[in-house]
Write a protein that holds these residues in place. Structure first.
Motif, short mmCIF file in Angstrom:
data_model
loop_
_atom_site.label_atom_id
_atom_site.label_comp_id
_atom_site.label_asym_id
_atom_site.label_seq_id
_atom_site.Cartn_x
_atom_site.Cartn_y
_atom_site.Cartn_z
N LEU A 221 0.98 -1.29 -0.10
CA LEU A 221 -0.02 -0.02 -0.06
C LEU A 221 0.87 1.26 -0.20
O LEU A 221 0.44 2.02 -0.58
N ARG A 222 2.03 1.12 0.89
CA ARG A 222 2.92 2.43 0.60
C ARG A 222 3.30 2.76 -0.51
O ARG A 222 3.42 3.73 -0.92
N ASP A 223 3.85 1.55 -1.26
CA ASP A 223 4.54 1.76 -2.73
C ASP A 223 3.34 2.23 -3.67
O ASP A 223 3.71 3.11 -4.39
N CYS A 224 2.09 1.74 -3.61
CA CYS A 224 1.13 2.21 -4.47
C CYS A 224 0.54 3.46 -4.28
O CYS A 224 0.53 4.21 -5.37
N TRP A 225 0.48 4.10 -2.90
CA TRP A 225 0.07 5.34 -2.77
C TRP A 225 1.22 6.28 -2.82
O TRP A 225 0.90 7.43 -3.26
N THR A 226 2.33 5.92 -2.71
CA THR A 226 3.39 6.83 -3.16
C THR A 226 3.38 7.11 -4.78
O THR A 226 3.40 8.07 -5.16
N ALA A 227 3.20 6.14 -5.36
CA ALA A 227 3.24 6.18 -6.89
C ALA A 227 1.86 6.95 -7.48
O ALA A 227 1.92 7.62 -8.37
N LEU A 228 0.91 6.85 -6.52
CA LEU A 228 -0.35 7.57 -7.02
C LEU A 228 -0.60 9.11 -6.10
O LEU A 228 -1.38 9.78 -6.51
N GLY A 229 0.52 9.34 -5.52
CA GLY A 229 0.56 10.71 -4.95
C GLY A 229 -0.29 10.81 -3.47
O GLY A 229 -0.63 11.75 -3.35
N GLY B 276 2.49 14.65 1.54
CA GLY B 276 1.55 15.75 1.18
C GLY B 276 0.31 15.88 1.86
O GLY B 276 -0.21 15.16 2.83
N LYS B 277 -0.45 16.78 1.50
CA LYS B 277 -1.60 17.13 2.00
C LYS B 277 -2.64 16.12 1.30
O LYS B 277 -2.87 15.93 0.29
N GLN B 278 -3.49 15.70 2.24
CA GLN B 278 -4.40 14.62 2.02
C GLN B 278 -5.89 14.82 2.66
O GLN B 278 -5.86 15.46 3.42
N SER B 279 -6.77 14.04 2.17
CA SER B 279 -8.14 14.16 2.86
C SER B 279 -7.87 13.35 4.22
O SER B 279 -6.93 12.79 4.54
N LYS B 280 -8.80 13.89 5.28
CA LYS B 280 -8.82 13.42 6.61
C LYS B 280 -8.75 11.51 6.62
O LYS B 280 -8.19 11.05 7.06
N LYS B 281 -9.51 11.36 5.71
CA LYS B 281 -9.84 9.87 5.45
C LYS B 281 -8.57 9.16 5.09
O LYS B 281 -8.10 8.24 5.46
N GLN B 282 -7.96 9.92 4.07
CA GLN B 282 -6.65 9.21 3.16
C GLN B 282 -5.34 9.30 4.44
O GLN B 282 -4.87 8.36 4.64
N GLU B 283 -5.43 10.44 5.03
CA GLU B 283 -4.50 10.54 6.34
C GLU B 283 -4.70 9.79 7.33
O GLU B 283 -3.69 9.01 7.83
N ALA B 284 -5.86 9.34 7.64
CA ALA B 284 -6.03 8.05 8.86
C ALA B 284 -5.59 6.85 8.03
O ALA B 284 -4.94 6.08 8.97
N LYS B 285 -5.87 6.74 7.00
CA LYS B 285 -5.46 5.40 6.24
C LYS B 285 -3.98 5.28 6.41
O LYS B 285 -3.39 4.24 6.58
N VAL B 286 -3.04 6.32 5.90
CA VAL B 286 -1.84 6.32 5.75
C VAL B 286 -1.24 6.14 7.22
O VAL B 286 -0.28 5.37 7.45
N LYS B 287 -1.89 6.87 8.16
CA LYS B 287 -1.30 6.55 9.63
C LYS B 287 -1.56 5.00 10.13
O LYS B 287 -0.58 4.76 10.65
N GLU B 288 -2.51 4.56 9.76
CA GLU B 288 -2.79 3.07 10.09
C GLU B 288 -1.63 2.24 9.40
O GLU B 288 -1.19 1.21 10.16
#
Length: 523
Positions: A493-501, A505-517
């Motif tokens: 997921l880290r590699d995928c989301w890094t590739a997708l941006g 950086g600034k993300q939505s609250k939902k995406q920030e929570a997923k990244v944190k998890e």
């Protein structure tokens, strides 16, 4: 002529104007194939265009459709392609009218590789057109001086042979009968001298250039005295047409004796008036015999208007005009002496077959080869020649300029087409390469996924092909996976989301929570 008295032509210059009375065909010994011309019709008229096939092929070297037809080697297909694609305004080197529209249709069918026969069509090798002699510099037709000289020589031989008969001396026919191997040559040597010092060397005639507009293509139609007998088929031919304009030339006679003339071994001198008289006597008689023997017959009626028209000219000649017949289809009577009938094969009864039983007519309407030489002043000659040369140069210049302009346009179009074809080919190759790489990638992906569990296969696919939809599915499902598999999922997921941006950086609250998890799983 005495050997110590060399010939001179410095004062024997005699100019003339040549007038063509009927179509003149002087061939070059070659025929145009249907790959060397195209036929075009417009406003009920037809023209034959001689083409520069090599230039057209070079300009269309990048045209794959052209190359495909050439590669077949099918002459009929190549002919049809030229008829459809070739622009005669660009690639024609000359053009000639075809007055007989049925001939134009036949050449068109031959050009397509077909011939009309008994209501059907079949492939055939017809379509050749006998080519006229042309000046290699400007492509214009011309009459060689040697042809005119030959046409003047025959009447002189006939006159000398007639004198021999009147004087009781052996004629050419007698000499040949007495000594078939050498008799004829020996008799001619007596008349004119040896080859090295032949009396006719005293006569020189220039080549005669024909106007650029003089050439036409006609049918050479052989007709027999017997209406039921069909003539031998002959190719159409390029001819110099009558009323094409004035043509100018010069004749020179040896003037070493003081008077321009031909001096025979007997000492007889033939000045220009003598030559004119002998030629007119010879050819007028043959014109009348031919007219009576053929053109009064009902099935020759199409030629009668022409014969009547020129007959009014050739039978009323003045002392400054010479009648000649020159070129192909002049017929045997105009090329042989009176007392030496041509030898023919023997018939069924053992007697020689008759000669001169057919005539070949241009489009079935006019005999070939009749012309007049009008001897004129040097002033008239120089003025006429200058005007003719001016017209010729203007025609050459205009034709060359038009051809260059059209050729440049054609080359530009060809280069544009070649560039477009090259770009299309480059795009095609790039698309093929991309498809091959994608196929290889998918095959490699499938090979590597084959040994993995369903969850690992999905993680591998997510790493190879980042997808937001697939990442959401895995994020929601991985909570029920084993700790080890959850760690691998977090890495994917880290590699995928890094590739997708969607990692930094600034993300939505939902995406920030997923990244944190996910980060928590990676610690």
């Amino acid at each position: 002529m005495p050997a110590n008295q060399p010939r001179r032509w410095d004062k024997g210059f005699i100019p003339f104007r040549l007038e063509v009375l009927t179509p003149v065909f002087i061939g070059c010994g070659e025929a145009l194939s249907p790959l060397e011309y195209v036929i075009r019709k417009e406003s009920g008229k037809a023209r034959l265009y001689r083409i520069d096939l090599q230039s057209w092929l070079m300009d269309h070297a990048a045209d794959q459709s052209v190359q495909n037809v050439i590669a077949t080697g099918d002459i009929s297909r190549i002919r049809r392609m030229l008829d459809e694609k070739l622009d005669e305004k660009v690639y024609a080197v000359s053009s000639s009218p075809i007055e007989d529209m049925t001939l134009a249709d036949e050449l068109l069918r031959a050009f397509a590789g077909q011939q009309d026969r008994r209501g059907g069509f079949q492939k055939d090798k017809t379509g050749d057109v006998d080519a006229a002699l042309r000046n290699p510099v400007d492509g214009g037709l011309y009459i060689p001086g040697s042809s005119l000289k030959g046409a003047m020589s025959t009447p002189l031989i006939d006159w000398l042979d007639g004198l021999a008969k009147k004087m009781g001396r052996p004629t050419l026919k007698d000499a040949n009968r007495n000594d078939p191997r050498r008799g004829m040559n020996d008799r001619l040597k007596e008349m004119f001298g040896s080859i090295s010092d032949h009396a006719m060397q005293a006569l020189k005639i220039s080549d005669i250039a024909a106007p650029f507009t003089s050439c036409a293509v006609v049918r050479a139609r052989e007709m027999s005295r017997k209406p039921e007998k069909k003539g031998t088929p002959k190719n159409p031919c390029e001819v110099i047409m009558p009323e094409c304009g004035d043509m100018w030339g010069r004749l020179m006679l040896d003037c070493s004796s003081g008077t321009p003339c031909i001096t025979l071994p007997s000492g007889t001198k033939l000045a220009l008036p003598d030559i004119i008289r002998h030629c007119n006597t010879f050819y007028q008689k043959r014109f009348m015999n031919e007219a009576k023997g053929f053109y009064l017959l009902p099935h020759f009626k199409a030629a009668f208007p022409c014969i009547k028209h020129i007959g009014e000219r050739v039978l009323k000649l003045d002392g400054n005009t010479m009648l000649l017949r020159v070129g192909h289809y002049s017929h045997v009577e105009c090329m042989t002496v009176e007392n030496n009938q041509p030898q023919t094969r023997k018939g069924k009864n053992g007697t020689p077959m008759p000669s001169g039983t057919t005539r070949t007519l241009a489009d079935g309407k006019a005999p070939f080869g009749w012309m007049l030489l009008h001897f004129c002043s040097q002033e008239e000659y120089e003025k006429g020649l200058a005007e003719a040369e001016t017209q010729r140069l203007a025609a050459v210049k205009a034709q060359t300029a038009q051809l260059l302009t059209m050729r440049r346009e054609a080359q530009a179009k060809a280069e544009q087409a070649a560039t477009l074809a090259r770009q299309q080919e480059e795009r095609r190759l790039a698309a093929e390469q991309k498809a091959a790489e994608e196929k290889q990638k998918q095959e490699e992906l499938a090979r590597r996924m084959a040994g993995l569990s369903p969850e690992e296969a999905r993680l591998f696919k997510l790493t190879a092909e980042p997808s937001e939809a697939l990442s959401m599915e895995i994020f929601n499902e991985m909570k029920g996976w084993s700790p080890e598999l959850q760690h691998k999922a977090a890495e994917a997921l880290r590699d995928c989301w890094t590739a997708l941006g969607k990692w930094n950086g600034k993300q939505s609250k939902k995406q920030e929570a997923k990244v944190k998890e996910v980060k928590a799983l990676l610690e």
